[in-house]
Design an enzyme around this catalytic site. Structure first.
Site, PDB file in Angstrom:
ATOM      1  N   GLU A 247      80.522 -43.564 -48.077  1.00 11.12           N
ATOM      2  CA  GLU A 247      79.869 -42.342 -48.563  1.00 11.12           C
ATOM      3  C   GLU A 247      80.141 -41.126 -47.673  1.00 11.12           C
ATOM      4  OE1 GLU A 247      76.032 -42.518 -50.395  1.00 11.12           O
ATOM      5  OE2 GLU A 247      76.099 -44.702 -50.446  1.00 11.12           O
TER       6      GLU A 247
ATOM      7  N   GLY B 237      89.733 -42.420 -50.930  1.00 11.54           N
ATOM      8  CA  GLY B 237      88.398 -42.722 -50.429  1.00 11.54           C
ATOM      9  C   GLY B 237      87.692 -41.434 -50.079  1.00 11.54           C
TER      10      GLY B 237
END
Length: 386
Positions: free
Chosen positions: A367, A135
């Site tokens: 993000e 991630g």
């Protein structure tokens, strides 16, 4: 020069987005959240009004809005529902690698397709970067790519992909060899109808539940050379530049959540009475409202500056990390305080503040987590150039 004066066009677009958010999104946001329902009807209306794909250049049929104008619109949408906002934003996120490094042929095909839609309805795309074990650590991705003749073959799994279940195409990343870390990562545009592309499970999320999040699975997916974005081994730079462009959008969403939290808390504090007076009369509540207002103003200024720097061509601006980190953390803090001001009522679904609190949490995660933003900021502070 950084100027906070908005143009008439920007003000008109903000007003259009504000009316749309309050009339079309806010009244159904709770239902969409409760049912974890994709907001297809809202997307259809947004597409009709031109409230999608904001930064697609005029050369490909789009409005060609600036990052700043885009962010100003997103604040209004997020005020009504952060999940709907994320759904809208995902289209631009998926398109961004093409804007950054795509070929002219790719832009003509895929960006024009977003603007044209299908039978009067929007076309969706997605950005497939994250993986089960990669991630925050983008360089640790395991999705593999093998080159055979004029084709590339992809194998792997992507996770937490917004719009993954409705997208017509995606921009995605794979590595020639995990040992190469960032040097092996390469970017592609992949049609979702390609044999071997499968949509995995839909995530049952805590917040932003109207945003559709799925796994994507690639099993011997043959991708033509024409779908390579940029150059082999250049995907990591594309991914990082994409995040530099998208982080102001997240901060704008944070500003929307903060403003909604403040608006709801102010109205409730003036109405709700304890000890014979509105709770707004108590200094403890006044201080909480004041902190909310400060957080909104600060977040708004930061995302406006970050957006302006993107529009000025400064894609590696540390201000994007400032805006994303501060805005996300402020949205979480402010929405939590909103629940506190509402007391027991705030903990129920009768009022929207509990949803604001759940929605805000994701801003600290996707993000680039708040911790990753601090790592980026610290690295900048400690660099030799300083």
């Amino acid at each position: 020069m950084f100027d906070l004066t908005l143009t008439d066009e920007q003000n008109d677009l903000i007003q259009t987005a504000r009316e749309f958010a309050r009339k079309e999104i806010a009244p159904v946001a709770g239902h969409l959240d409760e049912e974890s329902k994709f907001p297809q009807e809202i997307m259809n209306k947004a597409f009709e009004l031109g409230l999608m794909n904001f930064e697609i250049p005029e050369a490909y049929g789009g409005l060609g809005l600036s990052c700043l104008t885009h962010s100003l619109i997103l604040e209004e949408i997020a005020w009504a529902c952060a999940g709907v906002n994320t759904t809208l934003t995902a289209n631009m996120l998926g398109a961004m690698p093409l804007l950054i490094a795509g070929s002219e042929a790719q832009k003509q095909k895929y960006l024009r397709g977003l603007i044209a839609g299908k039978a009067g309805k929007p076309t969706f795309t997605c950005y497939a970067c994250s993986e089960p074990d990669a991630g925050s650590d983008v360089a640790g991705m395991r999705t593999r790519v093998e080159k055979k003749g004029d084709e590339y073959i992809l194998n792997g799994q992507k996770r937490w992909i917004t719009n993954g279940g409705v997208a017509d195409w995606c921009t995605t990343f794979a590595t020639f060899d995990p040992k190469l870390k960032h040097k092996g990562i390469t970017c592609f545009v992949v049609d979702m109808s390609t044999p071997g592309v499968k949509v995995g499970k839909k995530e049952n999320k805590m917040g932003q539940r109207s945003s559709l999040t799925n796994d994507l699975i690639f099993e011997d997916v043959h991708v033509p050379k024409a779908n390579l974005i940029g150059e082999e081994g250049g995907g990591f730079k594309v991914a990082m530049k994409t995040f530099d462009r998208s982080r102001p959008w997240i901060a704008a969403a944070a500003a929307g959540i903060i403003k909604r939290s403040l608006d709801e808390s102010r109205a409730y504090a003036l109405e709700r009475k304890t000890f014979g007076v509105p709770i707004a009369s108590h200094q403890a509540i006044q201080f909480m409202l004041a902190e909310m207002a400060i957080a909104h103003e600060t977040t708004r200024l930061l995302y406006m500056k970050a957006s302006w720097m993107v529009d000025s061509g400064k894609l590696d601006s540390i201000v994007s990390s400032y805006a994303k980190a501060y805005g996300a953390d402020a949205a979480m803090r402010v929405s939590t305080d909103a629940v506190q001001i509402f007391g027991g009522y705030g903990y129920t679904k009768e009022y929207p503040v509990e949803k604001l609190m759940r929605d805000a949490k994701l801003l600290q995660i996707y993000e680039g987590t708040s911790q990753i933003q601090r790592m980026v900021i610290a690295k900048n502070l400690l660099s030799a150039e300083k």
